[in-house]
Design a protein around this motif. Structure first.
Motif, PDB file in Angstrom:
ATOM      1  N   UNK A  51       0.822  -1.216   0.000  1.00  0.00           N
ATOM      2  CA  UNK A  51       0.000   0.000   0.000  1.00  0.00           C
ATOM      3  C   UNK A  51       0.852   1.260   0.000  1.00  0.00           C
ATOM      4  N   UNK A  52       1.946   1.247   0.735  1.00  0.00           N
ATOM      5  CA  UNK A  52       2.822   2.432   0.796  1.00  0.00           C
ATOM      6  C   UNK A  52       3.386   2.750  -0.585  1.00  0.00           C
ATOM      7  N   UNK A  53       3.882   1.742  -1.278  1.00  0.00           N
ATOM      8  CA  UNK A  53       4.428   1.966  -2.613  1.00  0.00           C
ATOM      9  C   UNK A  53       3.344   2.412  -3.590  1.00  0.00           C
ATOM     10  N   UNK A  54       2.136   1.903  -3.429  1.00  0.00           N
ATOM     11  CA  UNK A  54       1.034   2.316  -4.298  1.00  0.00           C
ATOM     12  C   UNK A  54       0.695   3.794  -4.098  1.00  0.00           C
ATOM     13  N   UNK A  55       0.694   4.253  -2.840  1.00  0.00           N
ATOM     14  CA  UNK A  55       0.428   5.666  -2.562  1.00  0.00           C
ATOM     15  C   UNK A  55       1.539   6.548  -3.123  1.00  0.00           C
ATOM     16  N   UNK A  56       2.772   6.083  -3.023  1.00  0.00           N
ATOM     17  CA  UNK A  56       3.890   6.842  -3.588  1.00  0.00           C
ATOM     18  C   UNK A  56       3.770   6.932  -5.105  1.00  0.00           C
TER      19      UNK A  56
ATOM     20  N   UNK B 154      13.029  10.499  -8.253  1.00  0.00           N
ATOM     21  CA  UNK B 154      13.662   9.846  -7.120  1.00  0.00           C
ATOM     22  C   UNK B 154      12.787   8.736  -6.565  1.00  0.00           C
ATOM     23  N   UNK B 155      11.486   9.024  -6.411  1.00  0.00           N
ATOM     24  CA  UNK B 155      10.544   8.010  -5.931  1.00  0.00           C
ATOM     25  C   UNK B 155      10.334   6.925  -6.976  1.00  0.00           C
TER      26      UNK B 155
END
Length: 302
Positions: free
Chosen positions: A3-8, A224-225
């Motif tokens: 979920x964190x990577x999806x939000x990023x 960067x992200x």
């Protein structure tokens, strides 16, 4: 992707979507390749003095700079200077999703799942609907230039993924070191010395604010992200999120430039979002039935 990577990934898509309006707003009166060279000069300085070089061979760093920066943005800026509106440019550039998944499948042997293929197909249909609804007045040459930018971006995505570099910011900054000089040289060749000089002399506050956004947020923060996500997730899981950028671009162009989307644009945007959601939906783990679990336990005991 968790979920964190999806939000990023969604944050990056938002930054990049608004970036198209900012580019169009700031490039007025400045040759496109010169404008891009200034952007990447700001990416390098002073960041290169504080960000260590990525743990990748120089050929990888140079390849990312050539394909993901010079190629992608060089073609994009020239296409927009030739008449591509921010929303349409954001749309056509998303052909990079198809290019990336196809190249990654052939080069990295990353086979997309059926759900991801379905999501990309739906997203592509949405892109086609929007293009059909608003692309008739745009020169074919501008569309082709933007497609070349998409192809270059797709190659850069695969190079970044194959490098395995976990520090996305370091790869973004150091790959930018190969960008400004070739772009300035191309601008001098294509635009001429006098036009480049006039562009530098007329580089006012509007162009300056645009450059700060594109260099600071779109390049340093966004890439960067994005490069970090590519390093720890399959390409087919990361790249489709960028399909949200055209929706943001068209929405911001409507709010700030009065470019109201028509029926096909809104329909295509909706289909595009559905495609992203389908591609990003996590695959549920298969839980063995009680009978099957009992059979497995019995087989293990035997």
């Amino acid at each position: 992707m968790n979920r964190r990577d999806s939000l990023l990934a969604a944050l990056v898509a938002t930054i990049w979507g608004f970036n198209f309006v900012v580019i169009d707003w700031g490039m007025d009166g400045v040759p496109p390749l010169l404008f891009l060279a200034v952007r990447f000069a700001l990416v390098i300085f002073p960041a290169a003095f504080f960000v260590s070089r990525p743990s990748a061979p120089w050929r990888t760093v140079v390849a990312v700079g050539v394909f993901m920066s010079i190629g992608q943005f060089g073609f994009l800026y020239v296409a927009m200077d030739a008449g591509m509106s921010p929303g349409l440019a954001a749309l056509v550039l998303q052909a990079q999703v198809i290019f990336t998944i196809l190249i990654a499948a052939g080069v990295l042997r990353e086979r997309p799942t059926r759900r991801q293929i379905l999501g990309v197909l739906l997203g592509s249909i949405g892109l086609a609907v929007v293009a059909f609804g608003r692309g008739g007045h745009v020169a074919v040459s501008a569309v082709l230039l933007c497609l070349l930018g998409a192809l270059s971006w797709g190659i850069g995505n695969v190079v970044s993924r194959a490098s395995g570099v976990t520090g996305g910011l370091s790869l973004t900054v150091w790959s930018a070191t190969v960008v400004p000089v070739p772009l300035l040289a191309l601008s001098l060749i294509l635009d001429g010395t006098s036009e480049v000089a006039d562009g530098l002399a007329g580089f006012g506050w509007q162009a300056g604010l645009s450059t700060v956004y594109t260099a600071g947020l779109a390049s340093l923060v966004g890439y960067g992200i994005f490069n970090t996500l590519l390093a720890r997730n399959p390409s087919a899981s990361v790249v489709p999120w960028v399909l949200l950028a055209p929706v943001v671009a068209m929405g911001s162009a409507w709010a700030l430039l009065g470019q109201r989307p028509n029926g096909p644009e809104m329909l295509g945007g909706a289909v595009l979002i559905v495609g992203v959601l389908v591609a990003m939906r996590p695959v549920r783990a298969v839980v063995p039935s009680v009978a099957l679990r009992g059979h497995l336990v019995a087989a293990h005991n035997d």
